[in-house]
Design a protein around this motif. Structure first.
Motif, PDB file in Angstrom:
ATOM      1  N   GLY A 499      38.189  31.059  38.032  1.00  0.00           N
ATOM      2  CA  GLY A 499      39.558  30.741  37.642  1.00  0.00           C
ATOM      3  C   GLY A 499      40.296  31.914  37.017  1.00  0.00           C
ATOM      4  N   ILE A 500      39.904  33.140  37.364  1.00  0.00           N
ATOM      5  CA  ILE A 500      40.555  34.344  36.824  1.00  0.00           C
ATOM      6  C   ILE A 500      41.374  34.986  37.931  1.00  0.00           C
ATOM      7  N   ASP A 501      42.685  34.984  37.771  1.00  0.00           N
ATOM      8  CA  ASP A 501      43.556  35.509  38.836  1.00  0.00           C
ATOM      9  C   ASP A 501      44.465  36.640  38.364  1.00  0.00           C
ATOM     10  N   ASP A 502      44.253  37.122  37.129  1.00  0.00           N
ATOM     11  CA  ASP A 502      45.172  38.137  36.603  1.00  0.00           C
ATOM     12  C   ASP A 502      44.464  39.435  36.216  1.00  0.00           C
ATOM     13  N   VAL A 503      43.225  39.649  36.700  1.00  0.00           N
ATOM     14  CA  VAL A 503      42.527  40.912  36.468  1.00  0.00           C
ATOM     15  C   VAL A 503      42.457  41.658  37.798  1.00  0.00           C
ATOM     16  N   PRO A 504      43.243  42.704  37.987  1.00  0.00           N
ATOM     17  CA  PRO A 504      43.238  43.422  39.267  1.00  0.00           C
ATOM     18  C   PRO A 504      41.918  44.145  39.495  1.00  0.00           C
ATOM     19  N   PHE A 505      41.498  44.264  40.755  1.00  0.00           N
ATOM     20  CA  PHE A 505      40.268  44.988  41.071  1.00  0.00           C
ATOM     21  C   PHE A 505      40.462  45.765  42.365  1.00  0.00           C
ATOM     22  N   ILE A 506      39.782  46.900  42.431  1.00  0.00           N
ATOM     23  CA  ILE A 506      39.888  47.823  43.560  1.00  0.00           C
ATOM     24  C   ILE A 506      38.481  48.176  44.016  1.00  0.00           C
ATOM     25  N   GLY A 507      38.264  48.165  45.323  1.00  0.00           N
ATOM     26  CA  GLY A 507      37.006  48.639  45.878  1.00  0.00           C
ATOM     27  C   GLY A 507      37.136  50.109  46.267  1.00  0.00           C
ATOM     28  N   VAL A 508      36.121  50.891  45.928  1.00  0.00           N
ATOM     29  CA  VAL A 508      36.119  52.325  46.243  1.00  0.00           C
ATOM     30  C   VAL A 508      34.977  52.593  47.218  1.00  0.00           C
ATOM     31  N   SER A 509      35.309  52.955  48.467  1.00  0.00           N
ATOM     32  CA  SER A 509      34.288  53.266  49.468  1.00  0.00           C
ATOM     33  C   SER A 509      34.366  54.736  49.835  1.00  0.00           C
ATOM     34  N   LYS A 510      33.291  55.248  50.384  1.00  0.00           N
ATOM     35  CA  LYS A 510      33.198  56.685  50.678  1.00  0.00           C
ATOM     36  C   LYS A 510      34.156  57.117  51.791  1.00  0.00           C
ATOM     37  N   GLY A 511      34.523  56.216  52.682  1.00  0.00           N
ATOM     38  CA  GLY A 511      35.441  56.609  53.750  1.00  0.00           C
ATOM     39  C   GLY A 511      34.745  57.349  54.869  1.00  0.00           C
TER      40      GLY A 511
END
Length: 623
Positions: A499-511
């Protein structure tokens, strides 16, 4: 002690404070100012509670900091004490416990390492020691850092040839180790030096650590001359090398005051609402290093208040030296001297030197404090710029104050550990790092998604339990996850479940080609994107990810190392490290212990009849 509290609704500000005056005693005590939500704004102590609080009731004549504090005050609490000294102690304890917004707070409270010369062995060991002084031996310190201890130990090995191996290693050796080959140890483990001669080396080392290095140097020089005259040139050369090493120790220490045998030199520099306190440790007329601290200034406290709060909190868990040399005087010097003298069990003097060598020591520490604060402020400005750039690159509403970065480490799913590091305006917040031992029994070995789900679920379930209203800064403003679209999708599902919708998150991949510099960033429901290869924000994210990776690998290695040394004996009630070693030494292996009969178990040193029965039952009553 008595406690009083205004339970009914009161006005705020001056009127609120004024309403308490009629009932306040004229005795010593501690007062707390609270806001309209009950959060503690400030903790203070007073010789006369009524007189001190009446100062706050005045409508004018306050500094901007005190005026803001008064305006925010909605209630107060009071504790009376028998003496002002008792009030000062209570004040410092409450500040450390409650961390009020307007108080000065020392944020770095780590212990300092010492050098320990053990005294429970015929051939004493010299080593670094941190923590409670329970082991039998002579302690020398404190040193400012582990690096300062290691440098000194390294040189002392060259000079005095004392062993640093553990007792178990000492007993098991049949030939000298590498340290003997490179002339860092006298090899007492294999009898290359007599107990009497080794005791002489220990005595020389202790005399050096007590500041009597001139005597030691003279003695070595005399021995070298005798060896040379007797044409024992190899021994003379070895003594010459020891004298050189001793000289290097002395030159590396830099400041070596002649007239100050034992003191902490404490200097404060303040600028722009920030403070740096520099502490130099002088012991046995030698400089044993320095450390800088950056206390929170309580929204603008003056130098005297910062210095007094620092002393009270710094020496809360540390033994004070006989002399403290300060750059700035404190309000309650006599009380602080009494508290520190009682704590140390000897007279402690606090001085603000005005001339001579002591003033030179304080001036040097002040210069260090000024330069350290300037560097920190420059680094802080750079960090602020990076956080602003991060917010712009990732579309955040504001620069993040708390970034949490997660990574997992394992080998084919074994000894799996999740790591969380934290960064913010002041860089890496290492005291907030956390490791998570992966507990999921239903996880497939190497299931990174399952591991991440367990880590994030445990982290945020605890946050929801401990701080559901988000009143503390423990909630992150941004999560960085090591992984691509799959990891981001999994994290989105976990956060939705919680129920947490206000914590932004980003995935970091090597590309592409998994090259550093070609990282791709993933957000829920959006196409991946990249930053230009020379963008400072990209380098910043790489540092964050690398730090999380380093921390997770370190936690995994520690867990794996512990598992390697684990045996079934670890689960037997009453069998600690000492008895475990005795059992393994007697039987040779944990398997042999498990097969041993009761009589054999009783024959082991340190194993009582009752414990032998417990061990026997543990391995034989499984059904």
């Amino acid at each position: 002690m008595d406690a009083t509290d205004g339970g009914e609704s009161r006005p705020t500000g001056h009127a609120c404070i004024q309403s308490y005056l009629k009932t306040l005693p004229v005795s010593p005590g501690v007062y707390r100012m609270l806001d309209d939500k009950g959060a503690v704004l400030y903790v203070g102590k007073a010789r006369n509670l009524k007189a001190r609080v009446s100062n706050y009731a005045r409508p004018s004549g306050h500094s901007p900091r005190i005026a803001r504090m008064i305006a925010d005050t909605a209630s107060m609490m009071f504790l009376t004490t028998r003496t002002e000294t008792e009030a000062l102690l209570l004040e410092q304890n409450l500040i450390k416990q409650l961390k009020p917004r307007y108080n000065v707070l020392l944020r770095d409270d780590k212990s300092f390492p010492n050098i320990l010369v053990s005294k429970d062995h015929a051939y004493p060991q010299i080593k670094k020691h941190r923590g409670a002084k329970r082991e039998k031996g002579a302690y020398y310190g404190p040193f400012a850092s582990a690096g300062a201890v290691n440098r000194t130990l390294n040189q002392l090995q060259k000079v005095f040839l004392l062993r640093n191996c553990t007792d178990a290693m000492f007993e098991s050796r049949t030939r000298p180790c590498l340290l003997y080959q490179i002339k860092r140890c006298s090899a007492p483990c294999v009898g290359y030096i007599s107990e009497t001669d080794y005791a002489g080396l220990v005595g020389d080392a202790e005399r050096f650590l007590q500041g009597k290095s001139t005597n030691v140097q003279g003695k070595l020089a005399g021995e070298m001359q005798q060896a040379s005259e007797a044409m024992e040139f190899e021994r003379a050369a070895a003594l010459r090398d020891r004298i050189r090493a001793l000289t290097q120790v002395q030159s590396a220490q830099g400041i070596n005051p002649q007239g100050v045998a034992e003191a902490d030199v404490i200097a404060l520099h303040m600028d722009g609402g920030q403070a740096c306190v520099q502490v130099f440790f002088i012991r046995a007329n030698q400089n044993w290093g320095n450390r800088d601290f950056y206390p929170r200034t309580g929204s603008g406290a003056d130098a005297a208040e910062v210095m007094q709060a620092f002393l009270g909190q710094f020496y809360d868990q540390k033994d004070p030296p006989r002399l403290l040399l300060l750059s700035d005087d404190i309000e309650d010097r006599d009380l602080m001297e009494q508290i520190l003298s009682d704590k140390g069990g000897r007279k402690v003097e606090i001085a603000v030197p005005q001339r001579g060598e002591k003033l030179e020591l304080v001036a040097g520490a002040t210069r260090n404090a000024r330069e350290s604060l300037a560097r920190r402020m420059a680094e802080g400005a750079t960090q602020t710029k990076l956080l602003t750039g991060l917010a712009e690159a990732f579309g955040l509403d504001a620069p993040p104050l708390r970034i949490e970065v997660y990574d997992n480490s394992h080998i084919m799913g074994t000894n799996a550990v999740g790591g969380m590091i934290v960064a913010g305006p002041e860089g890496f917040e290492k005291s907030h790092y956390r490791k998570f031992n992966i507990k999921g029994d239903d996880l497939t070995p190497g299931d990174d998604f399952g591991m991440m789900k367990e880590v994030l679920t445990r982290r945020f379930q605890r946050l929801l339990k401990e701080d559901p209203d988000r009143k503390t800064p423990a909630w992150p403003d941004l999560l960085l996850i090591d992984g691509g679209a799959g990891q981001v999708s999994a994290v989105a599902g976990i956060m939705a479940e919680l129920g947490i919708d206000d914590v932004p998150f980003i995935g970091v991949s090597k590309g592409v080609d998994r090259d550093a510099g070609k990282e791709e960033f993933h957000r829920p429901g959006q196409r991946p994107f990249a930053l230009r290869h020379n963008d400072p924000v990209l380098y910043f994210v790489q540092r964050l990810r690398d730090e999380a990776h380093r921390f997770a690998i370190g936690a995994h290695r520690a867990k794996r190392s512990k598992a390697v040394g684990a045996t079934p004996l670890d689960d037997v009630p009453g069998v600690g490290a000492t008895r475990k070693r005795a059992l393994l030494a007697h039987f040779g292996s944990a398997k042999a212990v498990a097969r041993a009969n009761l009589a054999d178990l009783k024959a082991v040193d340190g194993v009582s009849g009752a414990l032998a029965q417990t061990i026997y039952d543990f391995f034989h009553d499984k059904g």
